[in-house]
Each structure stands twice: as structure tokens, then as C-alpha cells.
Design a protein around this motif. Structure first.
Motif, PDB file in Angstrom:
ATOM      1  N   PHE A  72     -44.246  15.970 -16.647  1.00 44.20           N
ATOM      2  CA  PHE A  72     -44.205  15.824 -15.090  1.00 44.20           C
ATOM      3  C   PHE A  72     -45.420  16.825 -14.702  1.00 44.20           C
ATOM      4  O   PHE A  72     -46.584  16.291 -14.175  1.00 44.20           O
ATOM      5  CB  PHE A  72     -43.189  16.308 -14.520  1.00 44.20           C
ATOM      6  N   ILE A  73     -45.587  18.052 -15.101  1.00 40.29           N
ATOM      7  CA  ILE A  73     -46.940  18.888 -14.695  1.00 40.29           C
ATOM      8  C   ILE A  73     -48.244  18.361 -15.514  1.00 40.29           C
ATOM      9  O   ILE A  73     -49.016  18.497 -14.896  1.00 40.29           O
ATOM     10  CB  ILE A  73     -46.667  20.202 -15.266  1.00 40.29           C
ATOM     11  N   ARG A  74     -48.066  17.827 -16.668  1.00 42.52           N
ATOM     12  CA  ARG A  74     -49.209  17.560 -17.330  1.00 42.52           C
ATOM     13  C   ARG A  74     -49.846  16.287 -16.644  1.00 42.52           C
ATOM     14  O   ARG A  74     -50.928  15.910 -16.453  1.00 42.52           O
ATOM     15  CB  ARG A  74     -48.835  17.101 -18.779  1.00 42.52           C
ATOM     16  N   LEU A  75     -49.002  15.242 -16.280  1.00 43.18           N
ATOM     17  CA  LEU A  75     -49.395  13.945 -15.568  1.00 43.18           C
ATOM     18  C   LEU A  75     -50.096  14.372 -14.173  1.00 43.18           C
ATOM     19  O   LEU A  75     -50.999  13.799 -14.011  1.00 43.18           O
ATOM     20  CB  LEU A  75     -48.091  13.204 -15.196  1.00 43.18           C
ATOM     21  N   ALA A  76     -49.443  15.337 -13.521  1.00 39.47           N
ATOM     22  CA  ALA A  76     -49.970  15.928 -12.265  1.00 39.47           C
ATOM     23  C   ALA A  76     -51.432  16.417 -12.545  1.00 39.47           C
ATOM     24  O   ALA A  76     -52.642  16.106 -12.003  1.00 39.47           O
ATOM     25  CB  ALA A  76     -49.181  16.660 -11.364  1.00 39.47           C
ATOM     26  N   ASP A  77     -51.583  17.409 -13.628  1.00 39.84           N
ATOM     27  CA  ASP A  77     -52.699  18.138 -13.904  1.00 39.84           C
ATOM     28  C   ASP A  77     -53.852  17.143 -14.531  1.00 39.84           C
ATOM     29  O   ASP A  77     -54.839  17.413 -14.206  1.00 39.84           O
ATOM     30  CB  ASP A  77     -52.482  19.100 -14.966  1.00 39.84           C
ATOM     31  N   GLN A  78     -53.587  15.891 -15.197  1.00 34.34           N
ATOM     32  CA  GLN A  78     -54.326  15.154 -15.495  1.00 34.34           C
ATOM     33  C   GLN A  78     -54.874  14.240 -14.770  1.00 34.34           C
ATOM     34  O   GLN A  78     -55.534  13.114 -14.929  1.00 34.34           O
ATOM     35  CB  GLN A  78     -53.894  14.267 -16.922  1.00 34.34           C
ATOM     36  N   GLY A  79     -54.404  14.224 -13.431  1.00 37.12           N
ATOM     37  CA  GLY A  79     -55.191  13.462 -12.203  1.00 37.12           C
ATOM     38  C   GLY A  79     -54.279  12.171 -11.988  1.00 37.12           C
ATOM     39  O   GLY A  79     -54.781  11.472 -11.143  1.00 37.12           O
ATOM     40  N   HIS A  80     -53.166  11.923 -12.430  1.00 39.18           N
ATOM     41  CA  HIS A  80     -52.499  10.620 -12.010  1.00 39.18           C
ATOM     42  C   HIS A  80     -51.831  10.863 -10.937  1.00 39.18           C
ATOM     43  O   HIS A  80     -51.484  11.831 -10.438  1.00 39.18           O
ATOM     44  CB  HIS A  80     -51.539  10.216 -13.439  1.00 39.18           C
ATOM     45  N   ASP A  81     -51.632   9.518 -10.390  1.00 39.55           N
ATOM     46  CA  ASP A  81     -50.927   9.471  -8.904  1.00 39.55           C
ATOM     47  C   ASP A  81     -49.500   9.454  -9.264  1.00 39.55           C
ATOM     48  O   ASP A  81     -48.746   8.347  -9.348  1.00 39.55           O
ATOM     49  CB  ASP A  81     -51.453   8.055  -8.252  1.00 39.55           C
ATOM     50  N   VAL A  82     -48.878  10.651  -9.204  1.00 40.76           N
ATOM     51  CA  VAL A  82     -47.431  10.708  -9.558  1.00 40.76           C
ATOM     52  C   VAL A  82     -46.519  10.882  -8.482  1.00 40.76           C
ATOM     53  O   VAL A  82     -46.960  11.539  -7.567  1.00 40.76           O
ATOM     54  CB  VAL A  82     -47.347  11.986 -10.525  1.00 40.76           C
ATOM     55  N   HIS A  83     -45.572  10.261  -8.413  1.00 37.18           N
ATOM     56  CA  HIS A  83     -44.447  10.394  -7.369  1.00 37.18           C
ATOM     57  C   HIS A  83     -43.040  10.667  -8.232  1.00 37.18           C
ATOM     58  O   HIS A  83     -43.049  10.308  -9.428  1.00 37.18           O
ATOM     59  CB  HIS A  83     -44.194   8.934  -6.692  1.00 37.18           C
ATOM     60  N   VAL A  84     -42.402  11.313  -7.382  1.00 40.41           N
ATOM     61  CA  VAL A  84     -40.943  11.696  -7.866  1.00 40.41           C
ATOM     62  C   VAL A  84     -40.089  11.230  -6.837  1.00 40.41           C
ATOM     63  O   VAL A  84     -40.140  11.365  -5.587  1.00 40.41           O
ATOM     64  CB  VAL A  84     -40.661  13.259  -8.309  1.00 40.41           C
ATOM     65  N   ALA A  85     -38.950  10.503  -7.374  1.00 39.89           N
ATOM     66  CA  ALA A  85     -37.767  10.011  -6.571  1.00 39.89           C
ATOM     67  C   ALA A  85     -36.542  10.495  -6.955  1.00 39.89           C
ATOM     68  O   ALA A  85     -36.056  10.262  -8.169  1.00 39.89           O
ATOM     69  CB  ALA A  85     -37.846   8.342  -6.641  1.00 39.89           C
ATOM     70  N   ARG A 129     -43.237  20.594  -5.845  1.00 40.53           N
ATOM     71  CA  ARG A 129     -44.427  21.331  -5.421  1.00 40.53           C
ATOM     72  C   ARG A 129     -44.924  22.093  -6.726  1.00 40.53           C
ATOM     73  O   ARG A 129     -46.214  22.145  -6.895  1.00 40.53           O
ATOM     74  CB  ARG A 129     -44.177  22.027  -4.268  1.00 40.53           C
ATOM     75  N   PHE A 130     -44.274  22.946  -7.211  1.00 44.56           N
ATOM     76  CA  PHE A 130     -44.778  23.764  -8.339  1.00 44.56           C
ATOM     77  C   PHE A 130     -45.348  22.954  -9.528  1.00 44.56           C
ATOM     78  O   PHE A 130     -46.244  23.186 -10.102  1.00 44.56           O
ATOM     79  CB  PHE A 130     -43.436  24.453  -8.911  1.00 44.56           C
ATOM     80  N   ALA A 131     -44.662  21.912  -9.614  1.00 44.94           N
ATOM     81  CA  ALA A 131     -45.129  20.721 -10.499  1.00 44.94           C
ATOM     82  C   ALA A 131     -46.563  20.135 -10.353  1.00 44.94           C
ATOM     83  O   ALA A 131     -47.256  19.485 -11.003  1.00 44.94           O
ATOM     84  CB  ALA A 131     -44.309  19.536 -10.800  1.00 44.94           C
ATOM     85  N   GLY A 132     -47.089  20.269  -8.916  1.00 45.88           N
ATOM     86  CA  GLY A 132     -48.360  19.847  -8.513  1.00 45.88           C
ATOM     87  C   GLY A 132     -48.349  18.588  -7.492  1.00 45.88           C
ATOM     88  O   GLY A 132     -49.447  18.140  -7.490  1.00 45.88           O
ATOM     89  N   LEU A 133     -47.074  18.248  -7.226  1.00 45.06           N
ATOM     90  CA  LEU A 133     -46.959  17.130  -6.129  1.00 45.06           C
ATOM     91  C   LEU A 133     -47.084  17.297  -4.720  1.00 45.06           C
ATOM     92  O   LEU A 133     -46.599  18.539  -4.110  1.00 45.06           O
ATOM     93  CB  LEU A 133     -45.525  16.431  -6.398  1.00 45.06           C
ATOM     94  N   PRO A 134     -47.912  16.729  -3.820  1.00 45.11           N
ATOM     95  CA  PRO A 134     -48.034  16.795  -2.464  1.00 45.11           C
ATOM     96  C   PRO A 134     -46.588  16.409  -1.969  1.00 45.11           C
ATOM     97  O   PRO A 134     -45.995  15.478  -2.680  1.00 45.11           O
ATOM     98  CB  PRO A 134     -49.430  16.086  -2.122  1.00 45.11           C
ATOM     99  N   ASP A 135     -46.330  16.894  -0.679  1.00 44.52           N
ATOM    100  CA  ASP A 135     -44.977  16.488  -0.305  1.00 44.52           C
ATOM    101  C   ASP A 135     -44.854  14.913   0.181  1.00 44.52           C
ATOM    102  O   ASP A 135     -43.969  14.554  -0.051  1.00 44.52           O
ATOM    103  CB  ASP A 135     -44.700  17.306   1.045  1.00 44.52           C
ATOM    104  N   GLU A 136     -45.866  14.152   0.265  1.00 46.21           N
ATOM    105  CA  GLU A 136     -45.930  12.795   0.620  1.00 46.21           C
ATOM    106  C   GLU A 136     -45.594  11.979  -0.554  1.00 46.21           C
ATOM    107  O   GLU A 136     -45.199  10.924  -0.513  1.00 46.21           O
ATOM    108  CB  GLU A 136     -47.250  12.316   1.254  1.00 46.21           C
TER     109      GLU A 136
END
Length: 639
Positions: free
Chosen positions: A377-390, A466-473
């Protein structure tokens, strides 16, 4: 298959075993045998005496017997039943009682005379129990004994409630329940501490007197204990092994429950095989682990001495096999779980394009994402992918009642400090305290308490994401309706859950879907959540073009991990990433120290995750691959 070949294939099995594709077909077969027995005895004017079991295992058998009664005229008017066991103490009208279970699952729907129904009594004074147990035995004998006894099996190997240490000649008696048995029952009672510590059970000696015994087991959670019961040495530590001494017993299993038997798990040990790529990979890894040797050091003698001579002959020389499997495992390792841009992806688990992928991580409970794939999860966010969590469910079941009161107390104190009127909050607080004080085991919470528990977990999940790097939206709380519905109904529709999932998938249009594939979840929520995602994707595939480019990756980790031969993508984690993952898990404070439903693993979730990830890395290392600090594992599901 010839009888000789069958005997060779099942030579490790010490009693008869019949395996069906699934629990449904197996249950229908058992129900037919019961119906045939009843009809046969009815034709002779005789009474049928059945020994019945409770728990999830026989439910489909009882459902089929009800169908046979209603649609095919099967009568139970002259059937006598004796149930195996009952919790002690236990009121017969309690939701967890086996009296309630049997009425709900069978007796209320057939024409049985309730005077012919016998279930151990859970309301006796303790000094009355020995006389009751003796009378129970005598009553079975007065009907000429049991014609057929059906059994399930607990993960301790218990049959009835005959726990490890039970004697093979034991009779009906009061017993103390094993801790694992109580943990497995925790969900039905709303926590292990509310599960009775004792039960009244038929003894193994009583069960043995039945003229026919059928033990049933479904799903992979039972596979380990089934292997011990069928192939292991007779031991009081696994009471079901005593059934090996009977000439009238048969184990009826589905494929998952039978999956660890030798003929299915390591078939090369007992028969010639059709050597598919998957089976070769599994066998070579098994051989390396068995001999504690790196794959590239395995020899022809190793193959020949461990049932793999056929493979060596058909696909050898063995060093070529070793190199082939070594390379296949090596190609599962990637530091780019979203695919590596501008790189040859022919030997990588994920596609290089598009370089930036839309990914959605479905988390059945609000912490499965970081527990099971936090590093990825953290790596996907760090590497710039458009990550969502549901977050698929609120997870409100797994919050202590005391935490609710603590949060409300905080809210009241905060409002008071600002000079606000707290009359309504104080009344709600008093109502909650009163409800919690008289709350019965596994009683559904009030809507207000459920909402607060859900908000507690929602806040933790937001902090973790948020800690993993995701914005609230990019953080979605689905709160699928089935989760609360199942608290009050046994059967629910999942249609609105599927529609809601389809709507979110249409919005994101992901190239990657990550979903929980850990179906050992003791509450079954992971499997329900997976089935909802799968159905949503299947429907969307018919009309939505983007679904053709969508890959689904399954993760595990909260309960157990994939075996190395199953893994299709292994994401290595550095020591720093392991620490970041641990800190993300720490955000879920309500699940730390002692969660409400810990399962049969006493370790905290962050410890489980850390140690399992390190064990996966160690398994790769021992096979001769590179040594990493930790690894998260995935398999691709082709829907």
C-alpha cells in the motif's frame, strides 16, 4: 480407477474417506443415506434411531432433509433422535443453545414427535448431572442403540465435545472445553469470555456403539485436523483418531477439507501424476523444504528417493527442472507492485503500462489493508500510482463496549469544557450503560452503539490510510449493509452490496484491484466481501470496456499466508518499510493489545503481520533466492 490403484493412492488413509466437490453435494449425499435408512426401517415397521450433531457442518444436511420431507414425503413420525452435546450451563431458549439450534435447523420444519427428541439438558444442578448422563445412556440402549451417528470435527480433533485427553471408552459426561474450542465459538457468544467453559457430551464409547458413523468436514480450516484424524497415529491428543478402530465409520469431506491428505497435497508420493507447471512448482518447492536444501542443489537421487522419479524421467535432467522452477520463483519478486515503467515486463508479475495505474484496495474490515498489505500500500502510493482504499464494512462488531463509553465520556467532557448543553449526550450515555450492563451474549448492539463503534474504527482507518500516503478523497467507507443485517438474520440479500460496489468500481475504473483472499477469517466476512467484489466485476465486465484491463490481486496476512508455490507476486520490504507498516497498523488502537475476536493466534495483529512477512522472506531465502527483510505475497485471481 482400479481397486489396486485406489488402494495405492489411499495407502496413508487409515479409514474410508469419500471426497465430494463441495459441501452441498456431500450434504445431499449424507441426507439421502439418512432418508434411505428411515424409509428402509419404516418398510419393516421399525423405529430409526439417529445420533445428531450441531454446528455449521450439518446445516446443509438438515436443510436437505427438510426438503425431502416437504417435497418427497419423507416422514420423521417414527424417528427417535439423540443429540451429541450441549453447553453447560445453558438455557434451552438461549440463541446459543443446541435445543434452539436443532429446532431452528430441523425439528420445527418436519413432522417429528418432540417426545422422541433427546438433547442433553444444560440447566441441571451440577450434582444431578451424573444421574442424568447415566439415564441418557440407558435411554439410547432402550431403543436398541443408534442406527446412525453423524459427526462434525473440531479443530482440536474433538468429536462431540470429547476434547483431547478423552478416553476411547468414555460415556456421556460433563467435560471442560478446550481453549481453542471456546475461541472458535467466541463469535456466537460475543467474545470468548462469554463462552461456557463446560459441556455435557456423549462419550466416544457411546458414539462407537452406533451401527454406522459418518464424520463430515467442510472447508480448508478443517484440512489440518482431518489429515491427523485420517492419517495420523491413534492418540488421545486427537480424539477423532479413535474412529480408526471402527469398522463402521466413513469420513465424508469436501475437496477443501481433504486438501491436506497425501493423495491431494503431495500426490507424487502415492501415484503417477500428470505433471502440470503448477504441480511441478509445488513438488520441487516441497522437495527443497523437506530436504532443507536450496532448489539448485537438488539432485536426481533426491527426486528418486522422494516419489518424484517419474518427474525426473519425463522432464529431466533434474538440474534443468531446478533452474526452471528457480527462475519462476525469482520472477515473482518485484519492488514495483504497480509495474515498473519503461521496463521489459515479460518476466514480471505486473504490466509496465500504464506507468501510473489506478488501483483500489478493498479492505473487508477497517484494518485489513495495512495488516495484510501495508508495505505494498505504502509503496504504491510512494511510486505515484492513483491509489484508493475502500473499507467494505464498518467493523463495529470488533470494538469493546468499554471503548464506546470512554469515547462518549470524552465527548461529554469536551462539550462541557466549551460550555455546551450536554443533557442529550448524558441521557444517551446512561441508556448505553444500562443496555451494556444487561446485554446478553452476542446480542446485537443498539443502533446508536453500533454507530459509535463504527466511528471509532472509521477514525482509525482514516489515520492509517493517511499515514500510508492517501489524501482523504481517495478513502472510501462503504459500510456494506450485509454486515449489520447478518447480526439479526441468517439469510440476507447481497444485491445492494453488489450494486454499491459496482458504483464505486465505475467511479474509479481501476487497472488493479486488491482484495482479501484470506478465507480463514473466523467470521466469514472476508469471503462474503470477496464474493461481492467478484460478482460486481463479473457484471461490469459485460458492459464496461475498462474491466478487460483490470487485474485482481488477492492478499492474505491477517489469519495466515499463501504457500510459496501459490505466490505470483512477492513484494520485498526493507527494514524501514516494515517499520512504516507497523506504525500504520498502530493507528488501529481499538484492535491493539487484545482485540474482541483474536481468532486462534494469540499474537497482536502487528506482530502476526511482521512475523509472517519475515517468514515468507525466509522461505524464499531457504530456497536459494535473495535474502530480504520481509515480503508481502499475492496471487492473481483471473475472474
Amino acid at each position: 480407477m482400479s481397486r489396486l490403484n485406489l488402494l495405492e493412492e489411499t495407502r496413508y488413509e487409515k479409514l474410508p474417506v469419500t471426497v465430494y466437490p463441495d459441501s452441498g453435494s456431500a450434504s445431499r449425499s449424507v441426507a439421502k443415506r439418512i432418508a434411505d435408512l428411515i424409509r428402509r426401517k419404516q418398510s419393516k415397521g421399525e423405529t430409526t434411531v439417529l445420533g445428531l450433531a450441531t454446528g455449521a457442518t450439518p446445516v446443509k444436511v438438515y436443510a436437505e432433509l427438510i426438503r425431502l420431507h416437504k417435497e418427497e414425503g419423507l416422514s420423521f413420525a417414527d424417528v427417535v433422535t439423540f443429540n451429541l452435546d450441549e453447553y453447560y450451563p445453558m438455557q434451552p431458549d438461549a440463541a446459543q443453545s443446541y435445543v434452539h439450534f436443532m429446532k431452528e435447523q430441523l425439528f420445527n420444519h418436519i413432522d417429528i414427535d418432540m417426545n422422541n427428541v433427546h438433547i442433553p439438558t444444560g440447566t441441571l444442578a451440577q450434582e444431578e448431572i451424573p444421574a442424568f448422563c447415566l439415564a441418557y445412556e440407558q435411554k439410547i440402549s432402550s431403543f436398541g442403540g443408534l442406527d446412525l451417528q453423524i459427526l462434525g470435527i473440531g479443530r482440536t480433533g474433538h468429536i462431540g465435545f470429547n476434547e483431547p485427553g478423552s478416553a476411547p471408552n468414555s460415556g456421556t459426561r460433563l467435560v471442560t472445553l478446550d481453549d481453542l474450542t471456546r475461541r472458535d465459538a467466541a463469535h456466537d457468544f460475543g467474545g470468548k469470555e462469554k463462552v461456557p467453559t463446560k459441556a455435557i457430551t456423549m462419550g466416544i464409547g457411546t458414539i462407537f456403539k452406533a451401527r454406522e458413523i459418518i464424520l463430515m468436514a467442510w472447508n480448508r480450516k478443517k484440512a489440518g485436523i482431518i489429515k491427523k484424524a485420517v492419517e495420523g497415529e491413534i492418540s488421545s491428543e486427537v480424539p477423532a483418531t479413535y474412529l480408526q478402530l471402527s469398522d463402521h465409520v466413513e469420513f465424508v469431506l469436501d475437496e477443501e477439507a481433504a486438501s491436506e491428505l497425501t493423495r491431494f497435497d503431495t500426490p507424487w508420493e502415492v501415484k503417477d501424476c500428470v505433471w502440470t507447471e503448477a504441480l511441478i512448482k509445488k513438488a520441487v518447492i516441497w522437495l527443497a523444504k523437506t530436504l532443507k536444501k536450496p532448489i539448485l542443489k537438488l539432485t536426481e537421487e533426491d527426486y528418486n528417493n522422494h516419489g518424484m522419479a517419474q518427474l525426473a524421467t519425463e522432464r529431466g535432467p533434474v538440474y534443468n527442472i531446478n533452474i526452471h522452477i528457480f527462475n519462476k520463483i525469482q520472477h515473482t519478486i518485484t519492488g514495483w507492485p504497480g509495474g515498473k515503467p519503461n521496463a521489459d515486463d515479460s518476466q514480471r508479475p505486473e504490466r509496465a503500462l500504464p506507468a501510473v495505474k489506478r488501483a483500489i484496495i478493498f479492505s473487508p474490515h477497517p484494518d485489513d489493508d495495512v495488516i495484510s498489505m501495508g508495505g505494498t500500500f505504502i509503496r504504491l502510493a510512494d511510486q505515484g500510482h492513483d491509489v484508493h482504499v475502500a473499507y467494505q464494512t464498518s467493523g463495529n462488531t470488533a470494538v469493546w463496549d468499554e471503548d464506546v463509553l470512554r469515547f462518549i465520556e470524552f465527548a461529554i467532557d469536551y462539550a462541557r469544557s466549551r460550555g455546551e448543553d450536554t443533557t442529550a449526550q448524558e441521557q444517551s450515555y446512561e441508556d448505553m450503560r444500562k443496555f451494556i450492563a444487561i446485554k446478553q451474549p452476542n446480542q446485537p448492539d443498539t443502533l446508536e452503539i453500533r454507530d459509535i463503534k463504527g466511528l471509532i474504527r472509521k477514525g482509525e482507518a482514516i489515520a492509517g490510510a493517511r499515514f500510508a500516503g492517501l489524501p482523504d478523497e481517495k478513502i472510501h467507507f462503504m459500510d456494506l449493509p450485509f454486515y449489520d443485517r447478518l447480526k439479526t438474520a441468517k439469510k440476507v440479500s447481497y444485491e445492494d452490496d453488489i450494486q454499491q460496489t459496482m458504483e464505486l468500481l465505475r467511479e474509479v475504473k481501476p487497472q488493479q484491484v486488491f482484495a482479501a483472499g484470506d478465507f480463514a477469517d473466523p467470521h466469514g466476512t472476508h469471503k462474503v466481501c470477496f464474493d461481492i467484489i467478484l460478482e460486481a466485476l463479473k457484471r461490469l465486465k459485460e458492459t464496461e470496456e475498462w474491466v478487460k484491463d483490470c487485474w485482481m490481486w488477492l492478499y492474505r496476512g491477517a489469519w495466515h499466508e499463501f504457500e510459496v508455490h501459490e505466490i505470483e507476486m512477492a513484494v520485498p520490504l526493507s527494514p524501514q518499510e516494515v517499520e512504516r507498516k507497523k506504525l500504520a497498523i498502530f493507528k488501529h488502537q481499538s484492535q491493539k493489545d487484545l482485540p474482541v475476536f483474536p481468532g486462534d493466534d494469540a499474537r497482536e495483529f502487528w506482530v502476526r503481520a511482521e512475523e509472517r512477512n519475515r517468514e515468507t522472506a525466509l522461505a524464499y531465502d531457504q530456497l536459494g533466492l535473495a535474502e530480504y527483510e520481509a515480503m508481502e505475497a499475492f496471487i492473481r485471481y483471473k475472474f
